[in-house]
Design a protein around this motif. Structure first.
Motif, PDB file in Angstrom:
ATOM      1  N   GLY A   4      31.818  15.835  52.850  1.00  0.00           N
ATOM      2  CA  GLY A   4      32.662  16.760  52.107  1.00  0.00           C
ATOM      3  C   GLY A   4      32.050  17.144  50.768  1.00  0.00           C
ATOM      4  O   GLY A   4      32.114  18.303  50.342  1.00  0.00           O
ATOM      5  N   VAL A  35      36.616  19.989  43.127  1.00  0.00           N
ATOM      6  CA  VAL A  35      36.783  19.108  44.287  1.00  0.00           C
ATOM      7  C   VAL A  35      35.507  18.306  44.537  1.00  0.00           C
ATOM      8  O   VAL A  35      35.557  17.099  44.825  1.00  0.00           O
ATOM      9  N   ALA A  36      34.340  18.970  44.425  1.00  0.00           N
ATOM     10  CA  ALA A  36      33.059  18.291  44.629  1.00  0.00           C
ATOM     11  C   ALA A  36      32.862  17.182  43.596  1.00  0.00           C
ATOM     12  O   ALA A  36      32.403  16.081  43.921  1.00  0.00           O
ATOM     13  N   THR A  49      35.147  14.236  44.369  1.00  0.00           N
ATOM     14  CA  THR A  49      34.619  13.535  45.541  1.00  0.00           C
ATOM     15  C   THR A  49      33.420  12.678  45.162  1.00  0.00           C
ATOM     16  O   THR A  49      33.275  11.534  45.614  1.00  0.00           O
ATOM     17  N   PHE A  53      31.327  21.001  49.748  1.00  0.00           N
ATOM     18  CA  PHE A  53      31.934  21.627  48.572  1.00  0.00           C
ATOM     19  C   PHE A  53      30.883  22.008  47.527  1.00  0.00           C
ATOM     20  O   PHE A  53      31.046  23.004  46.821  1.00  0.00           O
ATOM     21  N   THR A  54      29.815  21.233  47.430  1.00  0.00           N
ATOM     22  CA  THR A  54      28.732  21.581  46.514  1.00  0.00           C
ATOM     23  C   THR A  54      28.057  22.871  46.969  1.00  0.00           C
ATOM     24  O   THR A  54      27.764  23.762  46.161  1.00  0.00           O
ATOM     25  N   THR A  79      36.108  24.705  44.115  1.00  0.00           N
ATOM     26  CA  THR A  79      35.228  23.867  44.936  1.00  0.00           C
ATOM     27  C   THR A  79      34.382  22.941  44.061  1.00  0.00           C
ATOM     28  O   THR A  79      34.068  21.817  44.466  1.00  0.00           O
ATOM     29  N   LEU A 139      29.393  25.218  48.814  1.00  0.00           N
ATOM     30  CA  LEU A 139      30.336  26.318  48.596  1.00  0.00           C
ATOM     31  C   LEU A 139      30.361  26.744  47.130  1.00  0.00           C
ATOM     32  O   LEU A 139      30.427  27.940  46.817  1.00  0.00           O
ATOM     33  N   THR A 140      30.281  25.767  46.228  1.00  0.00           N
ATOM     34  CA  THR A 140      30.272  26.077  44.795  1.00  0.00           C
ATOM     35  C   THR A 140      29.058  26.912  44.432  1.00  0.00           C
ATOM     36  O   THR A 140      29.168  27.934  43.741  1.00  0.00           O
TER      37      THR A 140
END
Length: 212
Positions: free
Chosen positions: A80, A198-199, A202, A84-85, A195, A87-88
């Motif tokens: 994940g 969230v990254a 995480t 997310f990284t 994102t 996507l960022t």
């Protein structure tokens, strides 16, 4: 009562960012809204929501099974973090402003659009892995339990968040006909920021697991 609203809000907040990512369902809903009006678009959304509700339920079932195995949870967190990284980086530095071309869409009845929404939602499997990751993450922070009542309220919140996200997407896209550059730039920034947060969370959780 406070627990009820907390779980409802948690489900809402979890679903909202996911549905705002440009995808098959929200883009089609926006296009139908532009060409056929809000009634057909809402009918399409309700059809999609019916299937998405089923997909969220499946995802939570898988999450409940996986959550019982800590090593799998850690692996999913690492995956994940990578997702997310990526996507960022994409939304903040790579994504280009979308260009919307006017296309003709034949008018359909609300009933046809309802089943069309169900069909497209069934073809779009993104909600399943998304809610598997999200549910496991929430459970790891003790924000969600796997009791039936809690899960029911969480799913209700997720459905409301999905509907709100789709509705706002339709409204934004309608405005983007005249303000495409400004809104699309802001949308990429907002999604990229979400994102990134969230990254980061995480990553902190992964670091805490290995070094605590």
């Amino acid at each position: 009562m406070m627990r009820f609203f907390f779980l409802l809000l948690t489900g809402f907040i979890t679903a909202f960012p996911g549905i705002m990512l440009p995808g098959l369902i929200n883009m089609t809903a926006a296009k139908i809204n532009l060409k056929e009006g809000s009634k057909n678009a809402i009918s399409f959304v309700f059809g999609a929501l019916l299937v998405i509700t089923f997909q969220i339920s499946i995802a939570i079932f898988f999450a409940r099974v996986i959550n019982a195995r800590p090593e799998v949870v850690v692996l999913l967190r690492e995956i994940g973090f990578g997702v997310f990284t990526a996507l960022t980086i994409y939304f903040l530095f790579i994504a280009k402003k979308p260009k919307f071309k006017k296309t003709k869409i034949k008018k359909k009845s609300k009933k046809n659009r309802f089943f069309f929404g169900m069909l497209l939602a069934a073809l779009n499997l993104f909600p399943i892995p998304f809610f598997v990751f999200a549910t496991i993450a929430l459970a790891s922070y003790n924000l969600l339990s796997f009791e039936i009542n809690s899960l029911f309220v969480f799913i209700l919140g997720a459905i409301l968040g999905t509907f709100t996200g789709l509705y706002l997407y339709m409204v934004f896209m309608k405005k983007m006909e005249t303000k495409t550059d400004k809104l699309s730039k802001n949308m990429n920034l907002i999604i990229g920021t979400i994102t990134a947060v969230v990254a980061f969370i995480t990553l902190m959780n992964i670091v805490d697991y290995y070094w605590s």
